[in-house]
Design an enzyme around this catalytic site. Sequence first.
Site, PDB file in Angstrom:
ATOM      1  N   GLY A  23       0.849  -1.195   0.000  1.00  0.00           N
ATOM      2  CA  GLY A  23       0.000   0.000   0.000  1.00  0.00           C
ATOM      3  C   GLY A  23       0.875   1.232   0.000  1.00  0.00           C
ATOM      4  N   CYS A  76       5.410  -5.916   1.399  1.00  0.00           N
ATOM      5  CA  CYS A  76       5.757  -4.491   1.403  1.00  0.00           C
ATOM      6  C   CYS A  76       5.097  -3.773   2.595  1.00  0.00           C
ATOM      7  CB  CYS A  76       5.385  -3.881   0.051  1.00  0.00           C
ATOM      8  SG  CYS A  76       6.134  -2.277  -0.195  1.00  0.00           S
ATOM      9  N   TYR A  77       4.135  -2.893   2.368  1.00  0.00           N
ATOM     10  CA  TYR A  77       3.480  -2.231   3.497  1.00  0.00           C
ATOM     11  C   TYR A  77       2.918  -3.285   4.465  1.00  0.00           C
ATOM     12  CZ  TYR A  77       0.069   0.362   6.252  1.00  0.00           C
ATOM     13  OH  TYR A  77      -0.647   0.893   7.291  1.00  0.00           O
ATOM     14  N   HIS A  94       8.081  -7.337  -4.034  1.00  0.00           N
ATOM     15  CA  HIS A  94       6.765  -7.745  -4.541  1.00  0.00           C
ATOM     16  C   HIS A  94       6.832  -9.069  -5.308  1.00  0.00           C
ATOM     17  CE1 HIS A  94       4.414  -4.144  -3.542  1.00  0.00           C
ATOM     18  NE2 HIS A  94       5.593  -3.536  -3.613  1.00  0.00           N
ATOM     19  N   GLU A 143       4.480 -10.817  -6.373  1.00  0.00           N
ATOM     20  CA  GLU A 143       3.347 -10.995  -7.289  1.00  0.00           C
ATOM     21  C   GLU A 143       3.588 -10.463  -8.693  1.00  0.00           C
ATOM     22  OE1 GLU A 143       3.659  -8.917  -4.846  1.00  0.00           O
ATOM     23  OE2 GLU A 143       2.471  -7.102  -5.028  1.00  0.00           O
ATOM     24  N   SER A 190     -25.935 -10.439 -23.696  1.00  0.00           N
ATOM     25  CA  SER A 190     -25.359  -9.450 -24.598  1.00  0.00           C
ATOM     26  C   SER A 190     -24.582 -10.111 -25.721  1.00  0.00           C
ATOM     27  CB  SER A 190     -24.412  -8.539 -23.821  1.00  0.00           C
ATOM     28  OG  SER A 190     -23.265  -9.283 -23.439  1.00  0.00           O
ATOM     29  N   GLY A 191     -24.323 -11.420 -25.554  1.00  0.00           N
ATOM     30  CA  GLY A 191     -23.487 -12.092 -26.542  1.00  0.00           C
ATOM     31  C   GLY A 191     -22.022 -12.040 -26.140  1.00  0.00           C
ATOM     32  N   GLY A 192     -21.707 -11.280 -25.093  1.00  0.00           N
ATOM     33  CA  GLY A 192     -20.342 -11.231 -24.561  1.00  0.00           C
ATOM     34  C   GLY A 192     -20.076 -12.504 -23.760  1.00  0.00           C
ATOM     35  N   VAL A 193     -18.838 -12.679 -23.361  1.00  0.00           N
ATOM     36  CA  VAL A 193     -18.447 -13.931 -22.695  1.00  0.00           C
ATOM     37  C   VAL A 193     -19.186 -14.101 -21.363  1.00  0.00           C
ATOM     38  CG1 VAL A 193     -16.496 -15.250 -21.822  1.00  0.00           C
ATOM     39  CG2 VAL A 193     -16.144 -13.628 -23.663  1.00  0.00           C
ATOM     40  N   ASP A 194     -19.199 -13.043 -20.548  1.00  0.00           N
ATOM     41  CA  ASP A 194     -19.719 -13.195 -19.183  1.00  0.00           C
ATOM     42  C   ASP A 194     -21.202 -13.561 -19.159  1.00  0.00           C
ATOM     43  OD1 ASP A 194     -17.181 -12.361 -18.685  1.00  0.00           O
ATOM     44  OD2 ASP A 194     -17.731 -10.330 -18.076  1.00  0.00           O
ATOM     45  N   SER A 195     -22.015 -12.794 -19.879  1.00  0.00           N
ATOM     46  CA  SER A 195     -23.447 -13.092 -19.795  1.00  0.00           C
ATOM     47  C   SER A 195     -23.752 -14.427 -20.475  1.00  0.00           C
ATOM     48  CB  SER A 195     -24.300 -11.964 -20.369  1.00  0.00           C
ATOM     49  OG  SER A 195     -24.100 -11.825 -21.752  1.00  0.00           O
ATOM     50  N   SER A 196     -22.981 -14.787 -21.498  1.00  0.00           N
ATOM     51  CA  SER A 196     -23.234 -16.078 -22.159  1.00  0.00           C
ATOM     52  C   SER A 196     -22.915 -17.233 -21.219  1.00  0.00           C
ATOM     53  CB  SER A 196     -22.374 -16.222 -23.418  1.00  0.00           C
ATOM     54  OG  SER A 196     -22.693 -15.228 -24.337  1.00  0.00           O
ATOM     55  N   LYS A 217     -11.663 -13.157 -15.429  1.00  0.00           N
ATOM     56  CA  LYS A 217     -12.073 -13.370 -16.823  1.00  0.00           C
ATOM     57  C   LYS A 217     -11.556 -14.689 -17.410  1.00  0.00           C
ATOM     58  CE  LYS A 217     -13.974 -11.095 -20.334  1.00  0.00           C
ATOM     59  NZ  LYS A 217     -15.205 -10.289 -20.183  1.00  0.00           N
TER      60      LYS A 217
END
Length: 511
Positions: free
Chosen positions: A55, A82-83, A169, A171, A223-229, A367
């Site tokens: 942070g 770190c922080y 870090h 990550e 919507s035809g997008g990945v998430d809603s499909s 995603k």
Amino acid sequence: MEKEEILIIDFGGQYNQLIARRVREKNVFCEVVPHTVSIEKIKEKDPKGIIFTGGPSSIYASDAPKCDERVFELGVPILGICYGMQFMAYTLGGDVKRADKREYGQMEVKLNNKSKLFKGFEDTNICLMSHTDYVDILPEGFKNIASSNTCKIAAMENVEKDFYGVQFHPEVNHTIDGDKIIENFVIDICGCKALWKMDYFTINTIEKLKEKIKDKKALCALSGGVDSSVAAVLLSKAIGNNLTCIFVDHGLLRKNEVEEVEKIFTEKFDVNFVKVDARERFLKKLKGVTSPEKKRKIIGEEFIRVFEEEAKKIGKVDYLVQGTIYPDVIESGLGKSSVIKSHHNVGGLPEHVDFKEIVEPLRDLFKDEVRKVGKEVGLPDYLVNRQPFPGPGLAIRIIGDKKKKKLDILKDADYIFRDEISKSNLDKELSQYFAVLTDTRSVGVMGDERTYDYMVALRAVITDDFMTAKFAQIPYDVLDRVSKRIVNEVEHVNRIVYDITSKPPATIEWE
Ligand code: XMP
């Protein structure tokens, strides 16, 4: 599925989502929670380990973020980054000091590879440092397990309590093999068994949805997008045709997109599929509108209106399905939001739809995890691997006024660009690529004729997070092929340009 979770306590660092990604990559479930989380909530989650993020604050600042100190009494392993390490050292009785200047960059760090945290490492490693404060005196029971030329205590451990801290870090990719440190912590130290796999998730989620919804009805804005499909398919597997999907065709989708979505959801899955042809309606509303923000607002609102009207025809439904994913949750939860553009996601909450509860089966997933689930449930690759497409669709890729003719030009030009990118196997490398129809017309010559036609701009970017992006260095021969095909195959285009700006200062979309 046996419960196994790592809790990530957020102290405001910029790499927090990356920490979560790294843990998930080890097939361990994790959540990011704000540092204000109550001790009761932490206990309820019963984590196998806790990670404190970095942070920007100094521990001595009056508004320095802290979390409930009883977290150290839970008997759970903790890794402070770190922080997060400074917070741990300070709270447990060590001392933190401020250096004269900030240490930033890749540094050679000497590691004590006998520590469980550094198992499998050589005795030095390149690590990313980014800090001004540092731990000067270790708390009781701690041992120094790393150091660099400029940082005397670059990592610490208390093996008895399983508390660890790293000043660098792990990550980020700039720390070589940093993910191995995360793995050592979550697998070896916390004892996680790497149970978080997408096939478990899929089966489990479908079962849970079945139990929850039983024979009630659910509604989904597709919507035809990945998430809603993917959300719709999970629901369809759980409740079959008690699910109704409403797909609003606002005429601003890419070439062939409407037909592709319709085909999948009518032929492959057992759902009620309602396609609403709202093309005229949207074009009418957008007539003469040139302001990008106005376009976004109009499309967002109109989408909700159409959805509401259709939902009313269906009557009372018990559940409304949304394709919310984890980054949406983190961003809204921690109050980060963009004011550059009013982003509109198809599927925003309608006010007048009669439903009892919202179901968000993907709210724990990133995603790429959503894409894995999509494959698992049988969605075709071309849909699952789709690049992001903005809710307002092609409207924000046609500069100026929208007319049907312009839409057709853009759809064809964009299709050719995508086709050539895919034929050149560049589609996996590029994060997003599309055509924009500018409102500039210029003089050209075709055959022996003078032309005065539109200019199309091509945009292709590489990015991890879409907050910043680099323009992609597409080979000239690919650009050449795209340019030739567009001017030859699409009427009213006589000039193609390639957008060579990164974000910032530009944004990815042109409006
Ligand atoms: P910008 O243009 O802000 O875009 O650099 C960043 C990413 O967001 C997408 N985008 C949107 N997505 N609704 C969406 O669902 C929107 O209104 C919207 N506007 C931009 C854009 O395509 C890029 O991936």
